[in-house]
Design an enzyme around this catalytic site. Structure first.
Site, PDB file in Angstrom:
ATOM      1  N   HIS A 163       0.829  -1.208   0.000  1.00  0.00           N
ATOM      2  CA  HIS A 163       0.000   0.000   0.000  1.00  0.00           C
ATOM      3  C   HIS A 163       0.862   1.257   0.000  1.00  0.00           C
ATOM      4  O   HIS A 163       2.052   1.228   0.321  1.00  0.00           O
ATOM      5  CB  HIS A 163      -0.925   0.006   1.205  1.00  0.00           C
ATOM      6  CG  HIS A 163      -0.198  -0.001   2.520  1.00  0.00           C
ATOM      7  ND1 HIS A 163       0.392   1.122   3.068  1.00  0.00           N
ATOM      8  CD2 HIS A 163       0.056  -1.001   3.396  1.00  0.00           C
ATOM      9  CE1 HIS A 163       0.968   0.820   4.207  1.00  0.00           C
ATOM     10  NE2 HIS A 163       0.784  -0.467   4.436  1.00  0.00           N
ATOM     11  N   GLU A 205      -2.508  -6.999   7.657  1.00  0.00           N
ATOM     12  CA  GLU A 205      -1.215  -6.896   8.320  1.00  0.00           C
ATOM     13  C   GLU A 205      -1.247  -7.650   9.645  1.00  0.00           C
ATOM     14  O   GLU A 205      -2.319  -8.005  10.149  1.00  0.00           O
ATOM     15  CB  GLU A 205      -0.850  -5.419   8.544  1.00  0.00           C
ATOM     16  CG  GLU A 205       0.534  -5.164   9.115  1.00  0.00           C
ATOM     17  CD  GLU A 205       1.687  -5.729   8.272  1.00  0.00           C
ATOM     18  OE1 GLU A 205       1.779  -6.970   8.176  1.00  0.00           O
ATOM     19  OE2 GLU A 205       2.493  -4.949   7.749  1.00  0.00           O
TER      20      GLU A 205
END
Length: 214
Positions: free
Chosen positions: A8, A88
């Protein structure tokens, strides 16, 4: 078959570690720079794709979904799957700033792979869920109705662990590697027998066991 791995863009948590103490990890937004990085990554990803369709698998976190929107793939994204297994590493809920610093030191001393965060995950836990995801993905990619290319939009540690699992890297090699930079990518290709990485990850120290990336 081919898998494009994309981290990202820069998020609020990348520039302000205390943001994790007031904003849930999954809700952290991109910074203005991160939004620009996502837009700039769009042409790079489209060049890799050419005219071929792509199946997108994206972490459901705000910053990863915003990165995907910035790529502006349009109809070329034949399917988009929000995949929780690509999130994550879970550090628990809102973090306490004092405990956060203590845990980071403990994690560094103990080892990033095996250290389990209180109310959260260890790297080994993330590795386990990624193993299940990879089995599903490889099965899907062998089906005739699935594009030959999959784009995975995820997080730094998660992408490293995905490659560790796919290539069978040792824990020591994994812990010697650095995360990709924000909006940096890697390409994995399969020649019918094995996966190959287009270029290695940056390595901040030599692996203690002498293993190298393949």
């Amino acid at each position: 078959m081919r898998i494009i791995l994309l981290r990202h863009g820069q998020s609020l948590g990348n520039i302000d570690e205390l943001a994790y103490c007031r904003v849930p990890d999954h809700s952290l937004p991109l910074t203005p720079l991160g939004e620009d990085q996502a837009v700039e990554a769009g042409p790079r990803v489209k060049t890799l794709l050419g005219d071929a369709p792509v199946a997108v698998y994206v972490s459901p976190y705000v910053r990863t979904r915003a990165t995907l929107r910035g790529l502006d793939l349009g109809a070329q994204a034949e399917r988009v799957v929000a995949e929780p297994r690509l999130r994550e590493q879970d550090w628990g809920n809102l973090q306490d700033p004092v405990q956060q610093e203590v845990l980071k030191h403990q994690r560094h001393a103990f080892g990033h792979f095996f250290f389990r965060l209180p109310n959260g995950e260890s790297g080994a836990d993330v590795d386990d869920r990624l193993a299940a995801f990879l089995v599903d993905l490889e099965t899907r990619m062998t089906r005739p109705d699935h594009p030959d290319t999959a784009l995975v939009v995820s997080h730094g540690l998660t992408i490293r662990l995905l490659c560790r699992r796919l290539f069978g890297w040792s824990i020591e090699l994994f812990e010697s590697l650095s995360n990709l930079e924000t909006c940096e990518h890697r390409v994995l290709t399969h020649d019918g027998a094995r996966w190959a990485l287009d270029r290695p990850f940056s390595q901040w120290r030599a692996s203690p066991d002498g293993e190298t990336q393949v």
